[in-house]
Design a protein around this motif. Structure first.
Motif, PDB file in Angstrom:
ATOM      1  N   GLU A  32       6.968   4.279   1.198  1.00 13.12           N
ATOM      2  CA  GLU A  32       6.531   5.401   2.274  1.00 13.12           C
ATOM      3  C   GLU A  32       6.820   4.914   3.532  1.00 13.12           C
ATOM      4  O   GLU A  32       6.645   3.908   3.912  1.00 13.12           O
ATOM      5  CB  GLU A  32       4.749   5.593   2.071  1.00 13.12           C
ATOM      6  CG  GLU A  32       4.542   6.913   3.009  1.00 13.12           C
ATOM      7  CD  GLU A  32       3.312   6.989   3.155  1.00 13.12           C
ATOM      8  OE1 GLU A  32       2.598   7.894   2.651  1.00 13.12           O
ATOM      9  OE2 GLU A  32       2.566   6.139   3.593  1.00 13.12           O
ATOM     10  N   SER A  50       5.515   2.556   6.192  1.00 15.80           N
ATOM     11  CA  SER A  50       3.909   2.518   6.665  1.00 15.80           C
ATOM     12  C   SER A  50       3.393   1.433   6.001  1.00 15.80           C
ATOM     13  O   SER A  50       3.805   0.823   5.502  1.00 15.80           O
ATOM     14  CB  SER A  50       3.567   3.988   6.449  1.00 15.80           C
ATOM     15  OG  SER A  50       3.357   3.885   4.822  1.00 15.80           O
ATOM     16  N   GLY A  53       3.566   1.953   2.623  1.00 18.25           N
ATOM     17  CA  GLY A  53       4.781   1.683   1.832  1.00 18.25           C
ATOM     18  C   GLY A  53       5.008   0.217   1.963  1.00 18.25           C
ATOM     19  O   GLY A  53       5.718  -0.387   0.880  1.00 18.25           O
ATOM     20  N   LEU A 196       8.574   7.693  -4.783  1.00 19.30           N
ATOM     21  CA  LEU A 196       8.586   6.486  -3.605  1.00 19.30           C
ATOM     22  C   LEU A 196       8.333   4.946  -4.543  1.00 19.30           C
ATOM     23  O   LEU A 196       7.519   5.118  -5.349  1.00 19.30           O
ATOM     24  CB  LEU A 196       7.619   6.597  -2.895  1.00 19.30           C
ATOM     25  CG  LEU A 196       7.618   7.786  -1.811  1.00 19.30           C
ATOM     26  CD1 LEU A 196       6.301   8.181  -1.048  1.00 19.30           C
ATOM     27  CD2 LEU A 196       8.797   7.121  -0.710  1.00 19.30           C
ATOM     28  N   VAL A 222       1.033   6.095  -4.747  1.00 17.82           N
ATOM     29  CA  VAL A 222       1.789   7.351  -4.264  1.00 17.82           C
ATOM     30  C   VAL A 222       0.895   8.458  -4.183  1.00 17.82           C
ATOM     31  O   VAL A 222       0.344   8.932  -4.969  1.00 17.82           O
ATOM     32  CB  VAL A 222       3.177   7.490  -5.234  1.00 17.82           C
ATOM     33  CG1 VAL A 222       3.931   8.789  -4.663  1.00 17.82           C
ATOM     34  CG2 VAL A 222       4.006   6.298  -5.321  1.00 17.82           C
ATOM     35  N   LEU A 226       3.292  13.870  -3.385  1.00 17.92           N
ATOM     36  CA  LEU A 226       4.749  13.191  -3.303  1.00 17.92           C
ATOM     37  C   LEU A 226       5.211  12.652  -4.547  1.00 17.92           C
ATOM     38  O   LEU A 226       6.346  12.059  -4.592  1.00 17.92           O
ATOM     39  CB  LEU A 226       4.855  11.926  -2.183  1.00 17.92           C
ATOM     40  CG  LEU A 226       4.359  12.417  -0.910  1.00 17.92           C
ATOM     41  CD1 LEU A 226       4.401  10.946   0.034  1.00 17.92           C
ATOM     42  CD2 LEU A 226       5.492  13.394  -0.405  1.00 17.92           C
TER      43      LEU A 226
END
Length: 242
Positions: A32, A50, A53, A196, A222, A226
Motif C-alpha cells: 500500500e 505507507s 505497506g 496489493l 489488505v 482494495l
C-alpha cells in the motif's frame, strides 16, 4: 496454464530445481502507498509505501525467507524499491533495478480518477477513452507484454535452477499473466487478480513456462475495498490500480 496454490507449488518444485532445471520467478505487486490526495500516481516520483505497506512488504519477506531466492529486482519507482528491500535483505542479496518493471504509462497520471469523482463525465477526458482495447489512455497492452516478458525471462536466466523475485505494479503484472495464460489483454480492471503485495508465480522448466500460480501472503493486511473483486466504494477507489 493451470493455477496452483502455494502449497502445491512448494511440494512439486521444492528441492527439484537441480534435477529438472526448474526456475521459479515470483512477480510481486508492491504494498500500500501513502496517497492522501487520492491521485493516480502512475510513474510520478515521490510516492512511498505507507506504514501498512511496509508491514505488507515485511510479511512477504517473511513468507519467502525459506525459499531458494537468489535474485531480487524491482521497478525503479520508490514504492516497488521499498517493497523489495526487505526481501533482498532477508536473503543477503543486493537489490537490482529493471526499468521494464515500471508502472504503465497513463494520461490521467497525477489526477483523481475513481468512482464518483466525475472523471468520466468530463468532456475533456472523452478523447482518451475511445479505445479500451489498446488502451487509448495509456501505454499499449502489447508494449507492456514485451517489456514485462523480457524482464521475466531475464530473471529466469539470472536465477536458473533457483528462485527470483520481481516487484512491479498491478496492471503490467496482470497483462503479463494474461499473455502467458493466453487470455485477451483488454479487461475489466475491477476483476484483476493482483491484490496489493500478492505474488504471481511463473515456474519454468528449462526456458518454458509450465505453470502460473497466485498467492496473497499479506491478504489479512489488505483493506477489504482494495481486494480483488471488491465492490467499488465512492471516495475509496481512486488510484487503486497502481
Amino acid at each position: 496454464m493451470s493455477q496452483q496454490s502455494e502449497q502445491s507449488e512448494q511440494s512439486e518444485y521444492s528441492g527439484q530445481s537441480g534435477q529438472r532445471d526448474i526456475t521459479v520467478v515470483h512477480v510481486m505487486r508492491h504494498g500500500e502507498v501513502a496517497n492522501p490526495e487520492g491521485v493516480l500516481y502512475g510513474r510520478l516520483p515521490g510516492y512511498h509505501l505507507s506504514e501498512l505497506g511496509r508491514q505488507m512488504a515485511d510479511r512477504v519477506a517473511e513468507h519467502l525467507a525459506g525459499r531458494d531466492v537468489t535474485h531480487v529486482v524491482a521497478s525503479p519507482l520508490e514504492r516497488a524499491q521499498e517493497t523489495a528491500t526487505p526481501i533482498a535483505k532477508a536473503h543477503g542479496l543486493g537489490l537490482g533495478t529493471d526499468e521494464r518493471l515500471i508502472e504503465a504509462e497513463n494520461i490521467f497520471q497525477g489526477k483523481t480518477f475513481g468512482v464518483g469523482d466525475g472523471a468520466l463525465k468530463n468532456p475533456g477526458n472523452w478523447k482518451y477513452l475511445v479505445n479500451p482495447f489498446r488502451p487509448s489512455w495509456g501505454e499499449p497492452y502489447v508494449d507492456q507484454v514485451v517489456r514485462m516478458r523480457g524482464a521475466l525471462d531475464a530473471a529466469k536466466d539470472q536465477a536458473r535452477g533457483h528462485e527470483a523475485v520481481l516487484v512491479s505494479h498491478q496492471l503490467p503484472i496482470w497483462i503479463l499473466r494474461s499473455h502467458v495464460e493466453k487470455r485477451r489483454l483488454w479487461h475489466d480492471p475491477r476483476k484483476r487478480q493482483c491484490t496489493l503485495a500478492s505474488l504471481t508465480t511463473f515456474t519454468y522448466e528449462g526456458d518454458r513456462i509450465v505453470s502460473v500460480g497466485y498467492s496473497e501472503p499479506a491478504i489479512d493486511l489488505v483493506p477489504a475495498h482494495l481486494r480483488a473483486g471488491a465492490k467499488p466504494v465512492k471516495g475509496k477507489d481512486k488510484a487503486f490500480g497502481a
